[in-house]
Each structure stands twice: as C-alpha cells, then as structure tokens.
Design a protein around this motif. Structure first.
Motif, PDB file in Angstrom:
ATOM      1  N   LEU A   2       0.818  -1.202   0.000  1.00 21.80           N
ATOM      2  CA  LEU A   2       0.000   0.000   0.000  1.00 21.80           C
ATOM      3  C   LEU A   2       0.860   1.265   0.000  1.00 21.80           C
ATOM      4  CD1 LEU A   2      -2.835  -1.022   2.472  1.00 21.80           C
ATOM      5  CD2 LEU A   2      -2.976  -0.848  -0.017  1.00 21.80           C
ATOM      6  N   LEU A   3       1.928   1.241   0.821  1.00 19.93           N
ATOM      7  CA  LEU A   3       2.828   2.405   0.845  1.00 19.93           C
ATOM      8  C   LEU A   3       3.519   2.617  -0.496  1.00 19.93           C
ATOM      9  CD1 LEU A   3       4.414   2.039   4.407  1.00 19.93           C
ATOM     10  CD2 LEU A   3       2.742   3.731   3.646  1.00 19.93           C
ATOM     11  N   ALA A   4       3.957   1.499  -1.076  1.00 20.35           N
ATOM     12  CA  ALA A   4       4.619   1.599  -2.388  1.00 20.35           C
ATOM     13  C   ALA A   4       3.655   2.132  -3.443  1.00 20.35           C
ATOM     14  CB  ALA A   4       5.170   0.231  -2.797  1.00 20.35           C
ATOM     15  N   GLY A   5       2.418   1.655  -3.415  1.00 18.35           N
ATOM     16  CA  GLY A   5       1.432   2.141  -4.375  1.00 18.35           C
ATOM     17  C   GLY A   5       1.151   3.622  -4.209  1.00 18.35           C
ATOM     18  N   ALA A   6       1.043   4.014  -2.921  1.00 18.98           N
ATOM     19  CA  ALA A   6       0.807   5.435  -2.658  1.00 18.98           C
ATOM     20  C   ALA A   6       1.974   6.288  -3.126  1.00 18.98           C
ATOM     21  CB  ALA A   6       0.553   5.639  -1.165  1.00 18.98           C
ATOM     22  N   ALA A   7       3.187   5.785  -2.875  1.00 14.40           N
ATOM     23  CA  ALA A   7       4.371   6.535  -3.311  1.00 14.40           C
ATOM     24  C   ALA A   7       4.418   6.638  -4.833  1.00 14.40           C
ATOM     25  CB  ALA A   7       5.645   5.857  -2.781  1.00 14.40           C
ATOM     26  N   ILE A   8       4.106   5.538  -5.505  1.00 12.83           N
ATOM     27  CA  ILE A   8       4.109   5.561  -6.977  1.00 12.83           C
ATOM     28  C   ILE A   8       3.056   6.523  -7.506  1.00 12.83           C
ATOM     29  CG2 ILE A   8       3.654   4.175  -9.035  1.00 12.83           C
ATOM     30  CD1 ILE A   8       4.908   1.794  -7.541  1.00 12.83           C
ATOM     31  N   ALA A   9       1.864   6.486  -6.911  1.00 12.18           N
ATOM     32  CA  ALA A   9       0.797   7.384  -7.343  1.00 12.18           C
ATOM     33  C   ALA A   9       1.168   8.844  -7.119  1.00 12.18           C
ATOM     34  CB  ALA A   9      -0.493   7.044  -6.607  1.00 12.18           C
ATOM     35  N   PHE A  10       1.801   9.115  -5.969  1.00 10.63           N
ATOM     36  CA  PHE A  10       2.245  10.485  -5.695  1.00 10.63           C
ATOM     37  C   PHE A  10       3.308  10.940  -6.679  1.00 10.63           C
ATOM     38  CE2 PHE A  10       5.123  13.426  -3.511  1.00 10.63           C
ATOM     39  CZ  PHE A  10       4.231  14.439  -3.196  1.00 10.63           C
ATOM     40  N   ALA A  11       4.250  10.005  -6.950  1.00 10.29           N
ATOM     41  CA  ALA A  11       5.310  10.347  -7.904  1.00 10.29           C
ATOM     42  C   ALA A  11       4.732  10.601  -9.295  1.00 10.29           C
ATOM     43  CB  ALA A  11       6.355   9.232  -7.947  1.00 10.29           C
ATOM     44  N   LEU A  12       3.767   9.766  -9.711  1.00 11.24           N
ATOM     45  CA  LEU A  12       3.143   9.969 -11.032  1.00 11.24           C
ATOM     46  C   LEU A  12       2.407  11.296 -11.089  1.00 11.24           C
ATOM     47  CD1 LEU A  12       1.794   6.372 -11.796  1.00 11.24           C
ATOM     48  CD2 LEU A  12       3.757   7.523 -12.833  1.00 11.24           C
ATOM     49  N   ARG A  13       1.651  11.598 -10.036  1.00 11.05           N
ATOM     50  CA  ARG A  13       0.904  12.856 -10.031  1.00 11.05           C
ATOM     51  C   ARG A  13       1.852  14.061 -10.012  1.00 11.05           C
ATOM     52  NH1 ARG A  13      -4.405  13.294  -6.495  1.00 11.05           N
ATOM     53  NH2 ARG A  13      -4.862  11.705  -8.087  1.00 11.05           N
ATOM     54  N   LEU A  14       2.937  13.944  -9.228  1.00  7.73           N
ATOM     55  CA  LEU A  14       3.911  15.026  -9.210  1.00  7.73           C
ATOM     56  C   LEU A  14       4.558  15.223 -10.580  1.00  7.73           C
ATOM     57  CD1 LEU A  14       5.451  17.146  -7.561  1.00  7.73           C
ATOM     58  CD2 LEU A  14       7.115  15.361  -6.959  1.00  7.73           C
TER      59      LEU A  14
ATOM     60  N   ARG B  67       2.113  16.965 -12.818  1.00  8.59           N
ATOM     61  CA  ARG B  67       2.031  18.388 -12.525  1.00  8.59           C
ATOM     62  C   ARG B  67       3.232  19.132 -13.108  1.00  8.59           C
ATOM     63  NH1 ARG B  67      -0.133  18.850  -6.231  1.00  8.59           N
ATOM     64  NH2 ARG B  67      -2.250  18.028  -6.641  1.00  8.59           N
ATOM     65  N   ARG B  68       4.410  18.542 -12.946  1.00  9.53           N
ATOM     66  CA  ARG B  68       5.598  19.182 -13.508  1.00  9.53           C
ATOM     67  C   ARG B  68       5.526  19.255 -15.036  1.00  9.53           C
ATOM     68  NH1 ARG B  68      10.474  16.451  -9.895  1.00  9.53           N
ATOM     69  NH2 ARG B  68       9.956  17.522  -7.913  1.00  9.53           N
ATOM     70  N   ALA B  69       5.071  18.171 -15.643  1.00  8.32           N
ATOM     71  CA  ALA B  69       4.935  18.173 -17.106  1.00  8.32           C
ATOM     72  C   ALA B  69       3.913  19.220 -17.553  1.00  8.32           C
ATOM     73  CB  ALA B  69       4.535  16.785 -17.602  1.00  8.32           C
ATOM     74  N   LEU B  70       2.794  19.319 -16.810  1.00  8.98           N
ATOM     75  CA  LEU B  70       1.785  20.309 -17.137  1.00  8.98           C
ATOM     76  C   LEU B  70       2.325  21.727 -16.976  1.00  8.98           C
ATOM     77  CD1 LEU B  70      -1.119  20.946 -17.932  1.00  8.98           C
ATOM     78  CD2 LEU B  70      -1.734  20.791 -15.499  1.00  8.98           C
ATOM     79  N   ALA B  71       3.116  21.912 -15.895  1.00  3.24           N
ATOM     80  CA  ALA B  71       3.701  23.238 -15.687  1.00  3.24           C
ATOM     81  C   ALA B  71       4.668  23.596 -16.809  1.00  3.24           C
ATOM     82  CB  ALA B  71       4.409  23.284 -14.328  1.00  3.24           C
ATOM     83  N   LYS B  72       5.485  22.610 -17.223  1.00  3.90           N
ATOM     84  CA  LYS B  72       6.416  22.860 -18.322  1.00  3.90           C
ATOM     85  C   LYS B  72       5.673  23.137 -19.624  1.00  3.90           C
ATOM     86  CE  LYS B  72      10.356  20.225 -16.539  1.00  3.90           C
ATOM     87  NZ  LYS B  72      11.277  19.086 -16.790  1.00  3.90           N
ATOM     88  N   GLU B  73       4.624  22.364 -19.860  1.00  5.01           N
ATOM     89  CA  GLU B  73       3.852  22.562 -21.081  1.00  5.01           C
ATOM     90  C   GLU B  73       3.174  23.928 -21.078  1.00  5.01           C
ATOM     91  OE1 GLU B  73       0.307  20.366 -23.673  1.00  5.01           O
ATOM     92  OE2 GLU B  73       1.014  19.506 -21.773  1.00  5.01           O
ATOM     93  N   THR B  74       2.624  24.308 -19.905  1.00  4.21           N
ATOM     94  CA  THR B  74       1.996  25.621 -19.789  1.00  4.21           C
ATOM     95  C   THR B  74       3.015  26.737 -20.007  1.00  4.21           C
ATOM     96  OG1 THR B  74       0.392  24.706 -18.233  1.00  4.21           O
ATOM     97  CG2 THR B  74       0.621  27.114 -18.309  1.00  4.21           C
ATOM     98  N   GLU B  75       4.197  26.547 -19.424  1.00  2.00           N
ATOM     99  CA  GLU B  75       5.252  27.543 -19.616  1.00  2.00           C
ATOM    100  C   GLU B  75       5.691  27.623 -21.071  1.00  2.00           C
ATOM    101  OE1 GLU B  75       9.730  28.580 -17.900  1.00  2.00           O
ATOM    102  OE2 GLU B  75       8.607  26.842 -17.141  1.00  2.00           O
ATOM    103  N   ALA B  76       5.779  26.442 -21.705  1.00  2.00           N
ATOM    104  CA  ALA B  76       6.161  26.420 -23.124  1.00  2.00           C
ATOM    105  C   ALA B  76       5.103  27.079 -23.987  1.00  2.00           C
ATOM    106  CB  ALA B  76       6.413  24.980 -23.579  1.00  2.00           C
ATOM    107  N   LEU B  77       3.826  26.846 -23.654  1.00  2.00           N
ATOM    108  CA  LEU B  77       2.762  27.464 -24.426  1.00  2.00           C
ATOM    109  C   LEU B  77       2.697  28.960 -24.209  1.00  2.00           C
ATOM    110  CD1 LEU B  77      -0.085  24.816 -24.008  1.00  2.00           C
ATOM    111  CD2 LEU B  77       1.335  25.225 -26.029  1.00  2.00           C
ATOM    112  N   ALA B  78       3.159  29.450 -23.075  1.00  2.00           N
ATOM    113  CA  ALA B  78       3.159  30.885 -22.802  1.00  2.00           C
ATOM    114  C   ALA B  78       4.176  31.619 -23.660  1.00  2.00           C
ATOM    115  CB  ALA B  78       3.429  31.134 -21.323  1.00  2.00           C
TER     116      ALA B  78
END
Length: 400
Positions: A38-50, A53-64
């Motif tokens: 369960l901890l490993a799954g939570a960590a993986i899910a957090f890492a994926l979501r993070l 978010r970083r990819a979205l931020a980079k994409e948003t910055e690139a689109l700006a």
C-alpha cells in the motif's frame, strides 16, 4: 512396569488459552507485506501525479512563449536596373510669332511638314508698313537734299571767311547747319532701315530644320506683332532628331548617374522594342521638393518613329554603394513610432529595430537601413510582440 511405559509415551498436553507460535508468524508477515504494498502504491501514485504536474507546468510555460518563424533579409545586387517614367520632348522646339502687323496672305507649310532652315512658311500683307516705308524713304531723300544744300552753303561761307568778307559768327552758323543736316539724314536713314526690317518680317521663315507640329493661323487672319493677345503663335517647329527624354532619378541613385551612361527607353506603342540612348547631362543638383536629380537622355530618332509628348519608361543600370535589403511586406511592424523589424537574437529574445524603407515592390519592400543581412527577423510578427520578449523559433522560413 507396563503402566509406567504407557504413561511415558503419551504427549504432554498444553493449556487451551495459549496460541501456537507457528500460526502467529505467517499472519504478521502478511500484514507487513500488505502495508508495504500500500505504501509503495501510494508513493508511486504520488510520484506519477507530481510528474504530471511538472509536465503540465512545463507545457503551460512552453505554451506561454510564442512560437515564431524567422527569415533572413535578402541582399540586393550592387548593380540593378532602374525603371523610371518619362515624357519624350523635342530636342529643340520653337513657337514662331509675327514681328510685324497685317493680314496673313498665304501659308506654305502645314503640320507634319519637314522644313529646312530659312524655308518660307507664310507671307503677311502689311499695307500700313508699306506706306510708312515709302514715307520714310521720301523723308530721307528730303534730308539728303538739305544736307547737300547745307554742305554747299558751309563751304561757300568758309571761303568768304578766308577773304574776310563775312563774319565768323555767320560762318559758324553755316557749319552748324551742315552738321545738323548730317544728323537729320542719319535719323531718316535709320528710320528707313527699321521699316525695311519690318517689311522683311512679312515673310515668315523656319528658324531651323525640323518638323512643323502646329499651325494656328489661316489666310485672312489678323496678325499682330509680338506674342501678346490670343492666337499670336503662328507655327511651332520642332527638331525631333535626336529626341530628349527627361527623368527624375531618386536621390539614392543620383551618385551613380554619369554623363555618357547608356540607357534604353520603352514605349507602349512599340511593345517589346527598346530604343537606345545615353545620358547627355544632369542638373548636378537635387530638387529639395521631390528629392530627385533631373537627368536628360538623348535618343537618336533618324526615322522619326518617336514623337514628342509620348509616355516612355527609361531603363538604365546604376551602381549602389549602400547595402540594400529586401524583406516580405508581412515581416514588418508598422507602429506609431515608425516601421520596425522584430529581430531574434542568440538568446531567442525579440529586439524591435527601426528600419528605413525604400521602394515598395508589392509583396516585398526595400530596406535602406536598420538591418544586417545576417540577422533573423520574424515573419508575420504579432502586434503584441514587445522588446525583450522570449520566443520559440519553430523553423526558418524561406525568402528567395
């Protein structure tokens, strides 16, 4: 003995309330494993979501950061053909006026006639001048007779004075009368010559060889001496070989125009044909109003195919010392402070540079200053571009 043996071989009984160790350990390990999963799954899910978010931020910055297409200005050749409008003019053109008054008795040449120098064009009937001339000649004869009488009298009185037969005063009076008679004869002679000149003006001659382009009179028309009043211009004679072509050369090309430089003219009445000529002279001064150099080009016209007043285009090559570039019209920003070009530097940031515009070729425009051939400029720049704004260069456009 037998009873003791039986008791010794039976297993020892354990209390019913105490759990077995062999049953507790597997359950513990299972719980730990589930918790770890369960901890490993939570960590993986957090890492994926993070990461998302970083990819979205980079994409948003690139689109700006806007994406732009850049091109490089195209240098123009140092020598080019300049085409300028012009109007053909006669090499020499002269209106002919009457120098004496009278009535037109006869004309001998009409429009389109080729005339030679001193060829008779018309005769004017001048009865008043004729009578004045006759009167002046009679007055001259009278003055000549008076002069002869005054001379004879002066000579006679001079002889008598030597004999001391008359007074000196009387001799001086006779000598003065002789001098006055000489002056009167000279005045009469001058008047006769003046009227003879007016009499000679009754014949209209061509001042030079050429073509008669206008005839503004007819038989019986009243002719007044001089160029005042209506319809006083009797004829117009033009020399059309060679023919003059005047062009206004822009100031940027003025240093390249030299006397003797070859040029050609093209007329709509002769499609596909060009007539050769050369620069005869220039004004050697720039017109402050039009910023042009007035230039004369002489074109041979032996067969008379070229007519004065025709519209023509003059072609001649000029050498331009200044660096001239061409860019598409849609590569410039036209703002209140003047035309600007969006130049992209090595840091991918916009630099708005003022430019000096030359000729407009339609889809392209000439740049006389402000740009370097090695610079990259934005094609179709947005009006929202600002100085120092970062951009993303997607590809380089072609400009040929």
């Amino acid at each position: 003995m037998e009873n003791e043996t039986v008791i010794a071989t039976q297993p020892t009984a354990q209390p019913s309330g105490q759990p077995l160790r062999t049953q507790t350990k597997p359950r513990y390990f299972a719980l730990v494993l589930v918790a770890a999963i369960l901890l490993a799954g939570a960590a993986i899910a957090f890492a994926l979501r993070l990461g998302e978010r970083r990819a979205l931020a980079k994409e948003t910055e690139a689109l700006a950061v806007p994406s732009v297409i850049v091109i490089q200005p195209k240098p123009e050749p140092p020598q080019q053909e300049v085409v300028l409008p012009s109007t053909l003019e006669a090499y020499t053109e002269s209106p002919i006026y009457a120098r004496t008054s009278g009535y037109l008795a006869r004309w001998y040449k009409d429009i389109g006639s080729r005339v030679t120098k001193n060829q008779l064009l018309a005769d004017i009937d001048t009865p008043e001048v004729d009578q004045e001339l006759m009167q002046a000649r009679a007055a001259r004869n009278q003055a000549e007779a008076q002069l002869n009488l005054a001379k004879t009298s002066a000579d006679r009185w001079e002889t008598l004075r030597k004999m001391d037969a008359v007074a000196q005063q009387e001799t001086d009076e006779r000598s003065s009368g002789h001098i006055q008679a000489q002056a009167a004869l000279a005045s009469s002679t001058a008047n006769v010559r003046r009227l003879e000149q007016l009499e000679s003006f009754k014949h209209i001659y061509a001042p030079f060889s050429g073509t008669l382009t206008k005839r503004n009179t007819d038989i019986g028309a009243l002719i007044n001496a001089g160029n005042s009043g209506a319809n006083q211009e009797l004829f117009v004679v033009a020399q059309i070989d060679p023919i003059r072509v005047y062009v206004e050369v822009p100031e940027v090309y003025a240093p390249s125009v030299r006397r003797g430089q070859k040029a050609t003219i093209e007329l709509t009445s002769f499609p596909g044909q060009r007539f050769s000529g050369s620069v005869a002279r220039t004004a050697d001064a720039i017109d402050p109003v039009s910023r042009t150099l007035r230039t004369e080009i002489d074109v041979p016209n032996r067969d008379g195919r070229l007519f004065p007043g025709s519209y023509a285009q003059v072609h001649f090559g000029v050498n331009v010392a200044a660096v001239r570039l061409t860019v598409p019209v849609n590569a410039l920003l036209f703002r209140a402070e003047g035309p600007r070009a969006a130049v992209i530097g090595a840091d991918n940031k916009v630099r708005l540079k003022p430019v000096v515009i030359g000729r407009d070729y339609g889809t392209e425009i000439e740049i006389l200053g402000g740009l370097d051939p090695s610079e990259s400029i934005v094609l179709n720049p947005s009006d929202a571009l600002e100085e120092g704004q970062p951009v993303h260069v997607t590809k380089e456009g072609s400009h040929s």
